[in-house]
Design a protein around this motif. Structure first.
Motif, PDB file in Angstrom:
ATOM      1  N   MET A  24     -19.495 -15.319   3.774  1.00  0.00           N
ATOM      2  CA  MET A  24     -18.245 -16.036   3.670  1.00  0.00           C
ATOM      3  C   MET A  24     -17.411 -15.655   2.283  1.00  0.00           C
ATOM      4  O   MET A  24     -17.576 -16.201   1.289  1.00  0.00           O
ATOM      5  CB  MET A  24     -18.659 -17.586   3.493  1.00  0.00           C
ATOM      6  CG  MET A  24     -18.621 -18.343   4.680  1.00  0.00           C
ATOM      7  SD  MET A  24     -17.045 -17.895   5.706  1.00  0.00           S
ATOM      8  CE  MET A  24     -17.411 -18.908   7.210  1.00  0.00           C
ATOM      9  N   ASP A  25     -17.112 -14.499   2.429  1.00  0.00           N
ATOM     10  CA  ASP A  25     -16.481 -13.772   1.225  1.00  0.00           C
ATOM     11  C   ASP A  25     -14.855 -14.433   1.246  1.00  0.00           C
ATOM     12  O   ASP A  25     -14.159 -14.068   1.985  1.00  0.00           O
ATOM     13  CB  ASP A  25     -16.118 -12.114   1.551  1.00  0.00           C
ATOM     14  CG  ASP A  25     -15.377 -11.598   0.739  1.00  0.00           C
ATOM     15  OD1 ASP A  25     -15.349 -11.974  -0.532  1.00  0.00           O
ATOM     16  OD2 ASP A  25     -15.116 -10.262   0.818  1.00  0.00           O
ATOM     17  N   THR A  26     -14.720 -14.993  -0.121  1.00  0.00           N
ATOM     18  CA  THR A  26     -13.713 -15.872  -0.045  1.00  0.00           C
ATOM     19  C   THR A  26     -12.502 -14.924  -0.841  1.00  0.00           C
ATOM     20  O   THR A  26     -11.536 -15.473  -1.117  1.00  0.00           O
ATOM     21  CB  THR A  26     -14.004 -17.186  -0.945  1.00  0.00           C
ATOM     22  OG1 THR A  26     -14.406 -16.728  -2.050  1.00  0.00           O
ATOM     23  CG2 THR A  26     -14.716 -17.923  -0.188  1.00  0.00           C
ATOM     24  N   SER A  27     -13.001 -13.753  -0.958  1.00  0.00           N
ATOM     25  CA  SER A  27     -11.641 -12.829  -1.953  1.00  0.00           C
ATOM     26  C   SER A  27     -10.752 -12.224  -0.636  1.00  0.00           C
ATOM     27  O   SER A  27     -11.182 -11.803   0.313  1.00  0.00           O
ATOM     28  CB  SER A  27     -12.374 -11.497  -2.378  1.00  0.00           C
ATOM     29  OG  SER A  27     -13.091 -10.739  -1.305  1.00  0.00           O
ATOM     30  N   ALA A  28      -9.297 -12.398  -0.788  1.00  0.00           N
ATOM     31  CA  ALA A  28      -8.540 -12.254  -0.048  1.00  0.00           C
ATOM     32  C   ALA A  28      -8.360 -10.923   0.140  1.00  0.00           C
ATOM     33  O   ALA A  28      -8.080 -10.110  -0.772  1.00  0.00           O
ATOM     34  CB  ALA A  28      -6.992 -12.912  -0.283  1.00  0.00           C
ATOM     35  N   PRO A  29      -8.174 -10.427   1.598  1.00  0.00           N
ATOM     36  CA  PRO A  29      -7.815  -8.737   1.627  1.00  0.00           C
ATOM     37  C   PRO A  29      -6.222  -8.701   1.451  1.00  0.00           C
ATOM     38  O   PRO A  29      -5.593  -9.641   1.319  1.00  0.00           O
ATOM     39  CB  PRO A  29      -8.415  -8.686   3.179  1.00  0.00           C
ATOM     40  CG  PRO A  29      -8.203 -10.060   3.911  1.00  0.00           C
ATOM     41  CD  PRO A  29      -8.340 -10.929   2.786  1.00  0.00           C
ATOM     42  N   SER A  30      -5.891  -7.409   1.386  1.00  0.00           N
ATOM     43  CA  SER A  30      -4.487  -7.093   1.369  1.00  0.00           C
ATOM     44  C   SER A  30      -3.657  -7.635   2.706  1.00  0.00           C
ATOM     45  O   SER A  30      -4.373  -7.993   3.698  1.00  0.00           O
ATOM     46  CB  SER A  30      -4.230  -5.727   1.484  1.00  0.00           C
ATOM     47  OG  SER A  30      -4.719  -5.092   2.596  1.00  0.00           O
ATOM     48  N   LEU A  31      -2.516  -7.703   2.581  1.00  0.00           N
ATOM     49  CA  LEU A  31      -1.676  -8.467   3.450  1.00  0.00           C
ATOM     50  C   LEU A  31      -1.765  -7.598   4.917  1.00  0.00           C
ATOM     51  O   LEU A  31      -1.940  -8.156   6.059  1.00  0.00           O
ATOM     52  CB  LEU A  31      -0.194  -8.511   3.250  1.00  0.00           C
ATOM     53  CG  LEU A  31       0.546  -9.437   4.082  1.00  0.00           C
ATOM     54  CD1 LEU A  31       0.103 -10.800   4.061  1.00  0.00           C
ATOM     55  CD2 LEU A  31       2.023  -9.563   3.680  1.00  0.00           C
ATOM     56  N   ASP A  32      -1.892  -6.236   4.857  1.00  0.00           N
ATOM     57  CA  ASP A  32      -2.017  -5.278   5.951  1.00  0.00           C
ATOM     58  C   ASP A  32      -3.139  -5.589   6.611  1.00  0.00           C
ATOM     59  O   ASP A  32      -3.353  -5.518   7.782  1.00  0.00           O
ATOM     60  CB  ASP A  32      -1.935  -3.604   5.340  1.00  0.00           C
ATOM     61  CG  ASP A  32      -0.463  -3.309   5.142  1.00  0.00           C
ATOM     62  OD1 ASP A  32       0.383  -4.254   5.532  1.00  0.00           O
ATOM     63  OD2 ASP A  32      -0.218  -2.253   4.477  1.00  0.00           O
ATOM     64  N   SER A  33      -4.423  -5.784   5.751  1.00  0.00           N
ATOM     65  CA  SER A  33      -5.544  -5.833   6.427  1.00  0.00           C
ATOM     66  C   SER A  33      -5.892  -7.225   6.827  1.00  0.00           C
ATOM     67  O   SER A  33      -6.410  -7.435   8.061  1.00  0.00           O
ATOM     68  CB  SER A  33      -6.589  -5.836   5.226  1.00  0.00           C
ATOM     69  OG  SER A  33      -6.995  -4.579   4.988  1.00  0.00           O
ATOM     70  N   PHE A  34      -4.935  -8.292   6.235  1.00  0.00           N
ATOM     71  CA  PHE A  34      -4.945  -9.681   7.046  1.00  0.00           C
ATOM     72  C   PHE A  34      -4.326  -9.460   8.307  1.00  0.00           C
ATOM     73  O   PHE A  34      -4.837 -10.101   9.245  1.00  0.00           O
ATOM     74  CB  PHE A  34      -4.197 -10.458   5.900  1.00  0.00           C
ATOM     75  CG  PHE A  34      -3.888 -11.712   6.760  1.00  0.00           C
ATOM     76  CD1 PHE A  34      -4.954 -12.665   6.513  1.00  0.00           C
ATOM     77  CD2 PHE A  34      -2.608 -12.158   7.351  1.00  0.00           C
ATOM     78  CE1 PHE A  34      -4.486 -13.964   7.324  1.00  0.00           C
ATOM     79  CE2 PHE A  34      -2.463 -13.330   7.894  1.00  0.00           C
ATOM     80  CZ  PHE A  34      -3.598 -14.566   7.791  1.00  0.00           C
TER      81      PHE A  34
END
Length: 225
Positions: A24-34
């Protein structure tokens, strides 16, 4: 059709439940990755949707006695794989929500864009899960009716209550009734009953788990509002 669906799931599921456990990695990815993950999840949701349609058709054939033992094994495998796929989707959207919650503290506008996509994914996963749940409930009722008809062949004088009890028990009493009867093809009838009883147990387990998945999805939807 079902064989193709098994291949589709094996090749199309981008992240399994096993891969999600403990991650459960809670660090947000970039918007493109999202958005890449959103598109992958949409593909997997569509794959699950097609699987549910295949399962419904296989269950329909089984309810009228047009399936074979090999078909039943294939149905069980496809059902289990679809449940795994839905569990994986639930875990992935849960992780996505946690990441967005953390991002909202520093980038509220970005977080809102992500919430809009998450709302769509949540509703889509819930819809497929609900359809799968309904399909299993329908199959359960049909298989019980089928077992009831088979029991009446062995015990034509049985009351409705006795038939219902025999079907619900799912124990050896039904089998003993068949063996004690003087009907032909006893062994074939016995194997048919055992197979249907095993299917009913599998369906009951699926219904219970899918109900829990629906509950989890609804909680996440409520939390987003």
């Amino acid at each position: 059709m079902a064989r193709d669906r098994l291949k589709d799931i094996g090749a199309g599921s981008h992240q399994t439940v096993v891969e999600m456990e403990g991650l459960m990695d809670t660090s947000a990815p970039s918007l493109d990755s999202f958005y890449d993950e959103v598109n992958r999840m949409k593909d997997d949701i569509e794959s699950a949707r097609r699987s549910v349609l295949s399962i419904e058709e296989m269950q329909r054939l089984g309810a009228v006695g047009l399936d074979k033992p090999a078909d039943r094994e294939q149905l069980e495998r496809l059902s289990n794989m679809t449940q795994d796929q839905l569990r994986g989707l639930r875990d992935r959207i849960k992780q996505m929500i946690l990441q967005t919650q953390r991002l909202a503290k520093t980038q509220p506008r970005d977080a809102q864009l992500r919430r809009n996509q998450q709302a769509y994914l949540l509703e889509s996963i819930q819809e497929v899960t609900r359809n799968f749940h309904i399909a299993n409930q329908t199959a359960q009722d049909k298989y019980k009716e089928q077992l009831g008809r088979q029991y009446r062949i062995v015990r034509p004088d049985a009351t409705d209550a006795e038939v219902a009890e025999a079907v619900e028990r799912g124990d050896g009493a039904f089998s003993r009734e068949i063996l004690a009867s003087r009907l032909g093809q006893q062994q074939q009838n016995l194997e048919e009953v055992k197979s249907r009883q095993a299917q009913l147990k599998q369906i009951f387990t699926a219904i219970t788990e899918l109900a829990k998945l629906l509950e989890d999805m609804q909680e996440m939807i409520d939390a987003q509002q």
